[in-house]
Design a protein around this motif. Structure first.
Motif, PDB file in Angstrom:
ATOM      1  N   ILE A 177       0.866  -1.172   0.000  1.00  0.00           N
ATOM      2  CA  ILE A 177       0.000   0.000   0.000  1.00  0.00           C
ATOM      3  C   ILE A 177       0.902   1.221   0.000  1.00  0.00           C
ATOM      4  N   LEU A 178       0.458   2.287  -0.641  1.00  0.00           N
ATOM      5  CA  LEU A 178       1.168   3.553  -0.499  1.00  0.00           C
ATOM      6  C   LEU A 178       0.252   4.518   0.230  1.00  0.00           C
ATOM      7  N   ASP A 179       0.771   5.040   1.353  1.00  0.00           N
ATOM      8  CA  ASP A 179       0.007   6.001   2.136  1.00  0.00           C
ATOM      9  C   ASP A 179       0.373   7.394   1.643  1.00  0.00           C
ATOM     10  N   ASP A 180      -0.573   8.070   0.977  1.00  0.00           N
ATOM     11  CA  ASP A 180      -0.287   9.379   0.389  1.00  0.00           C
ATOM     12  C   ASP A 180       0.120  10.404   1.431  1.00  0.00           C
ATOM     13  N   GLU A 181      -0.476  10.292   2.625  1.00  0.00           N
ATOM     14  CA  GLU A 181      -0.206  11.292   3.664  1.00  0.00           C
ATOM     15  C   GLU A 181       1.218  11.233   4.181  1.00  0.00           C
ATOM     16  N   LYS A 235      -6.979   8.139   0.543  1.00  0.00           N
ATOM     17  CA  LYS A 235      -5.591   8.492   0.873  1.00  0.00           C
ATOM     18  C   LYS A 235      -4.620   7.319   0.690  1.00  0.00           C
ATOM     19  N   MET A 255       5.487   3.274   2.161  1.00  0.00           N
ATOM     20  CA  MET A 255       4.959   2.040   1.598  1.00  0.00           C
ATOM     21  C   MET A 255       4.670   1.097   2.777  1.00  0.00           C
ATOM     22  N   ILE A 256       3.635   0.273   2.600  1.00  0.00           N
ATOM     23  CA  ILE A 256       3.272  -0.642   3.689  1.00  0.00           C
ATOM     24  C   ILE A 256       3.062  -2.033   3.106  1.00  0.00           C
ATOM     25  N   GLN A 313      -3.340   3.940  -1.678  1.00  0.00           N
ATOM     26  CA  GLN A 313      -3.487   3.243  -2.955  1.00  0.00           C
ATOM     27  C   GLN A 313      -2.722   1.940  -2.994  1.00  0.00           C
ATOM     28  N   LYS A 370       6.432  -0.618   7.480  1.00  0.00           N
ATOM     29  CA  LYS A 370       6.304   0.657   6.783  1.00  0.00           C
ATOM     30  C   LYS A 370       7.710   1.084   6.376  1.00  0.00           C
TER      31      LYS A 370
END
Ligand SMILES: [Zn+2]
Lengths: 764, 73
Positions: free
Chosen positions: A716-720, B15, A724-725, B17, A738
Motif C-alpha cells: 500500500i502507499l500512504d499518500d499522507e 488516501k 509504503m506498507i 493506494q 512501513k
C-alpha cells in the motif's frame, strides 16, 4: 520454518492437575489469615490486634466497639480477666509483653458505650428465659440480647442493682455505675423477687422456647443431673446451664451457651457447626525485628490514663506474616497473599467455559522460588503456577501468545543456532561446555574466551554445545516440547559420548540435572579447581552480588561464586535478600515475555537492594539489569577480561548466536557456513529498531515481509506519509512493515507492527 | 432485514493506494479470525486484488485487546 500450533478447539484432558487435597495442603501453609497469638489465646475471641490498633490511634470508641463484640460487659471482664493473651504476646520473647488487660480496662472506661439494639432492631421469634443470677446468667443474658432474642430474666433479687451486684463485688463504684447503665440500656425484660422452685421451673418450661438457668439454680433444683460442658447443655432436662469459676470462665461459658441456645431455637443439634470455640495455638509467623519499644508502660492504681493506654497499645507490633509480600514484587503487584492467589489460580484451571481471569497472574510468576525460601512454612508459589500452566496447556486453554516468542527462540537455539562438536583433535571428550542460550546471546565473546580457556587448561578434551537446556518450555508449561527437548539433548550428549557437563548458567545446571541427568558441574566449580586465568581482574569498586534463582538451595554454587569474586579482588556488597533469599531478575518463568510490566517491577525491586554495580552469574540477570540502566557484569566477564557492553536487542541476540556458531565452526573446526546474504540493502531508522525490540519483532520477520513484497509487489502507499506498507503472515502472526525505497533494491524501514488475528476478505 | 453488524469500520478516504494495481483503496468487507472466532469488519481494501489493510492503530488498539480477551476465554 518451525511453527508452534496455536490452540484449536476445546477439549479437556484431566492431566497435570493439582488435586484438591494438594491445593488445600498448600493453601494451609500460608499463615497470612491465621489469627494473631493474643486472639487465638482469648476464649472470648477478642480481635485484640484490631482493638489495640484502634486504641493506639486514640480511637477509643472503635476500640470499645471491638471489645464489646467479645465482652458484653467490658468493665466486668477487664477487671476479672486473667489475660491469657498476655502470655502469648510475642513481645514477651524480646522484652515485656503488652499490657493488654490494662489497655482493655482503659478502653472500657474511656470508650463511649455503643447503643446496640434500640427500637428498630427486629427480634427473633423464639423466646428465651434465664433463671437465676450471677456472672454466667448476666453474661448469657447479654450474649442472647446481642443475638436479638426476646429474653426474660427471672431472678430472686428485688431490683436490677442487686442482680448486677451478684458476682461483681470486685467492681469499684464508678465501674459498677457504668455497667449498671450499660445493663439498663440492654433490651432485656426482668422479673424480680422470684422464688425459683421446681414448680416455677416447670411453669417456665412451657412458657418459653428455650430455658437457661444459672449454675446455682441448676445445682439446687437438679442436684443429680449432669450437663455436657462443651455445649453448656443438660440434654435430659433440656436446659442450658453452666458451672463457672471466675469471670473469664463465666464469660466463655456464656458464649458457648448462647451458641447452644441459637442451635436449639432453630431446632438444630447443638453439637454441630460450632466452629473454633476453645483457645488454640496460632500458626502465625511474626517477624520480631520490628519490635522496638520493649518495656511496658507502668500502670497506676487507677489504671492507665488515656495517653498511657495509647502509648502502650502503640507498642503492639500488629503481628502478621507478610514475609513473601515484602520480598516478592510479583505478589506485591497482585496484592494477594499466596494462599488466596493459589486458590484463585487453582480455580482458574477448573474453568471449562468462560473467562480465565487468572491467566495473567499465573503467567507473571517468575517461578524463582524466593517465596518458598522466605516463607516460614515454605509456601511454593512456583509449584502452584508451574503446575497450573501445565494443566492449562494440557486442557488446551493456555494461550500461546504470552510465551510464543520465547518458545520460538528456544526452537531457534536448538535449531539454526545449535552447535555440538567435540574439541578439535579429541575424539571422545571428558567434558562438554554448555554455556546456555542467554550467555551466547548476550556475551558471545565471553563464551568464546571461556571455551578456549577450558580447552587449553582442562585435561581430557572439552566438547562444546550451544543450545537451550529446555528451561523455556519448562517455564511455559509446554511439557510435550519439554519431553522433545530432553530427547534431543540426550541424543546430542550421547553422540559426544556422554561427557561431564560443564554448565555456564545455574539454571541450565538445574534444568539439565532434572532432565538429562548425568554428571553436571558449573564452570565456577572448574575455575575453583584450576584457578583463574592470568589476565582475570575484578572491579575497582564494590559490587552487589546477585544470586541467580537457578542456584537457590545450591550452597556450593553460591559459595564458589563468592570465592571466585574474592579471588578476583571484587569487594562484595551483600544485600538483605541474597543467597537463597535472592529475588529473580525478572527474566525467570518467562515473566519478561508474558508480562513485561510485572517483570519491570521485579527488576526494579531487585535493583533497589543496592546502588552499587551488580555482579551476577546468570547472563539473563546481567542482561535485565543492564537494560534497566544499571552497571551490570557477569562474573565470567571479569574472569575473561571481556565486556559484553550494552545489552543487545532481540534481533541482535539471535544474530549473536548464529554468528558465534559460524565463527567457531570456521576457526576451530574449519567448517564454513554458507552466508545468508540478502540481494538488497536493508536499513532501519532508530525508531524502527526501538519499536521492533519493544514489539518483539525480529529483523527476520521484516525480511520475510520485504521478500514477500519483492516477490509479489503487494503493498500500500500512504499518500499522507509517503510510506509504503507491506505485510506477510509468519507463523501465528501477521507482520506489517512501513518503509521507503530511496532507490531500487534499497529499503529503509520506518516502523513495524504485528497482530495475531488473521484478516481475510469477505464477500457479501 | 436487520442491518449487518460490523465490529469496526475504517474508510480510507482516498488516501491509500494499492501499489500493485495502481488504484485507490476503498472501504470493503473483511473478516478477522482468531481462535475459532470471526468478526466482520470494514477496512481499506483494494477493489482489484483484494489486499486488506490493517492500520497500525487498529492492530495495536482494538485488535490487540480483542486478541487478549479471546486468549483468556
Ligand atoms: Zn491491488
Amino acid at each position: 520454518m518451525a511453527q508452534i500450533q496455536e490452540r484449536g478447539s476445546t477439549h479437556v484432558y484431566k492431566v497435570n492437575k493439582i488435586s484438591k487435597e494438594e491445593m488445600e495442603n498448600m493453601v494451609t501453609r500460608c499463615v497470612y489469615e491465621e489469627a494473631p497469638f493474643c486472639n487465638a489465646a482469648c476464649p472470648l475471641k477478642l480481635d485484640t490486634r484490631a482493638m489495640l490498633k484502634a486504641a493506639a490511634a486514640g480511637d477509643f470508641k472503635k476500640a470499645l466497639q471491638l471489645y464489646e463484640k467479645a465482652a458484653t460487659f467490658p468493665l466486668i471482664v477487664s477487671a476479672g480477666c486473667e489475660a491469657p493473651c498476655e502470655q502469648k504476646c510475642r513481645l514477651c520473647e524480646c522484652g515485656e509483653g503488652l499490657a493488654i488487660r490494662e489497655v482493655e480496662a482503659a478502653v472500657a472506661r474511656f470508650g463511649q458505650a455503643q447503643r446496640l439494639g434500640g427500637i428498630f432492631r427486629t427480634k427473633k421469634k423464639k423466646t428465651v428465659a434465664v433463671l437465676g443470677s450471677g456472672l454466667f446468667a448476666l453474661f448469657l443474658a447479654g450474649e442472647l440480647e446481642k443475638k436479638a432474642y426476646p429474653i426474660t430474666v427471672f431472678c430472686e433479687q428485688p431490683d436490677l442493682e442487686n442482680f448486677l451486684r451478684c458476682g461483681t463485688e470486685f467492681l469499684d463504684q464508678e465501674a459498677f455505675g457504668l455497667e449498671l447503665k450499660r445493663l439498663k440500656g440492654k433490651d432485656i425484660s426482668f422479673v424480680f423477687s422470684c422464688s425459683i422452685t421446681a414448680d416455677f421451673l416447670a411453669e417456665k418450661r412451657v412458657a418459653f422456647d428455650v430455658l437457661c438457668i444459672s449454675e446455682a439454680v441448676f445445682a439446687r433444683l437438679l442436684p443429680s443431673a449432669a450437663f455436657v460442658p462443651e455445649l453448656q447443655y443438660c440434654e435430659e432436662e433440656k436446659l442450658v446451664t453452666g458451672s463457672s469459676a471466675g469471670v473469664m470462665d463465666a464469660a466463655f461459658q456464656a458464649k458457648k451457651a448462647a451458641l447452644t441456645v441459637d442451635r436449639l431455637a432453630q431446632n438444630l443439634d447443638p453439637r454441630n457447626m460450632r466452629g473454633q470455640e476453645d483457645p488454640f495455638e496460632s500458626r502465625l509467623y511474626t517477624d520480631l525485628s520490628a519490635a522496638k519499644e520493649l518495656a511496658r508502660i507502668p500502670a497506676q492504681t487507677g489504671g492507665y490514663t488515656k495517653e498511657e493506654a495509647v502509648k502502650e497499645a502503640g507498642r503492639c507490633i500488629q503481628c502478621h506474616c507478610d514475609e513473601c509480600m515484602k520480598s516478592c514484587a510479583y505478589l506485591k503487584h497482585y496484592k494477594k497473599y499466596p494462599g488466596l492467589l493459589s486458590r484463585e489460580i487453582f480455580n482458574n484451571t477448573q474453568i471449562i467455559m468462560g473467562d480465565h481471569q487468572l491467566n495473567k497472574p499465573m503467567n507473571a510468576c517468575t517461578l524463582c522460588g524466593q517465596c518458598t525460601a522466605v516463607c516460614p512454612n515454605g509456601f511454593d508459589m512456583a509449584h502452584v503456577c508451574a503446575t497450573a500452566r501445565r494443566n492449562m496447556v494440557s486442557t488446551d486453554k493456555m494461550p500461546l501468545a504470552p510465551h510464543e516468542f520465547a518458545l520460538m527462540d528456544m526452537i531457534f537455539s536448538n535449531g539454526d543456532a545449535f552447535l555440538a562438536r567435540p574439541q578439535p583433535g579429541v575424539e571422545k571428550c571428558k567434558y562438554v561446555f554448555f554455556p546456555g542460550c542467554q550467555a551466547v546471546a548476550v556475551a558471545p565473546e565471553t563464551v568464546k574466551a571461556a571455551y578456549l580457556d577450558l580447552c587449553e587448561r582442562l585435561e581430557g578434551g572439552v566438547a562444546l554445545m550451544l543450545g537451550c537446556c529446555g528451561a523455556i518450555c519448562d517455564w511455559a508449561g509446554r511439557y510435550e516440547m519439554q519431553a522433545g527437548t530432553r530427547e534431543f539433548l540426550l541424543q546430542e550428549f550421547s553422540k559426544l559420548g556422554d561427557p561431564v557437563i560443564i554448565a555456564g548458567c545455574p539454571t541450565c545446571k538445574k534444568e539439565l540435572a532434572e532432565s538429562v541427568g548425568g554428571e553436571i558441574i558449573g564452570i565456577w566449580d572448574v575455575l575453583e579447581e584450576i584457578g583463574l586465568p592470568e589476565d582475570a581482574h575484578g572491579l575497582d569498586r564494590p559490587a552487589a552480588l546477585h544470586d541467580a534463582c537457578g542456584a537457590r538451595g545450591d550452597a556450593p554454587t553460591q559459595e564458589a561464586i563468592r570465592d571466585l569474586a574474592r579471588k578476583l579482588g571484587v569487594t562484595l556488597v551483600e544485600t538483605e535478600y541474597s543467597g537463597d533469599r535472592a529475588p529473580c531478575c525478572g527474566y525467570g518463568g518467562l515473566t519478561a515475555y508474558a508480562n513485561p510490566e510485572v517483570a519491570a517491577e521485579i527488576t526494579q525491586k531487585a535493583l533497589e537492594r543496592s546502588d552499587a554495580p551488580f555482579l551476577s552469574y546468570c547472563m539473563a540477570c546481567r542482561d535485565r539489569f543492564a537494560r534497566q540502566g544499571r552497571e551490570s557484569r557477569h562474573i565470567l566477564e571479569l574472569v575473561y577480561g571481556t565486556d559484553a557492553g550494552a545489552p543487545p536487542d532481540i534481533s541482535e541476540k539471535r544474530y549473536n548466536r548464529l554468528n558465534l556458531k559460524k565463527e567457531l565452526l570456521s576457526e576451530l573446526w574449519h567448517e564454513e557456513t554458507a552466508e545468508m546474504k540478502l540481494d538488497y540493502t536493508l536499513e532501519y531508522t532508530d525508531e524502527a529498531r526501538q519499536l521492533m525490540d519493544g514489539r518483539m519483532i525480529l529483523t527476520d520477520d521484516v525480511i520475510a515481509v520485504l521478500n514477500y513484497f519483492r516477490e509479489t509487489g503487494e503493498a500500500i502507499l500512504d499518500d499522507e506519509t509517503g510510506l509504503m506498507i507491506a505485510r506477510k503472515r509468519v507463523g501465528n502472526a501477521t507482520f506489517w512493515v512501513k518503509f521507503t525505497q530511496p532507490e531500487p533494491d534499497h529499503y529503509l524501514v520506518h516502523r513495524a507492527y504485528s497482530h495475531r488475528m488473521n484478516v481475510v476478505r469477505r464477500d457479501g | 432485514m436487520a442491518a449487518e453488524r460490523n465490529y469496526y469500520t475504517i474508510d480510507p478516504e482516498g488516501k491509500l493506494q494499492c501499489v500493485k494495481c495502481g488504484v485507490k483503496l476503498i472501504k470493503g468487507k473483511a473478516k478477522f479470525m482468531y481462535l475459532d472466532n470471526g468478526f466482520p469488519v470494514e477496512l481499506p481494501v483494494c477493489p482489484v486484488c483484494g489486499f486488506v489493510y490493517v492500520p497500525e492503530e487498529l492492530a495495536l488498539g482494538k485488535v490487540l485487546s480483542v486478541e487478549k480477551a479471546l486468549e483468556d476465554k
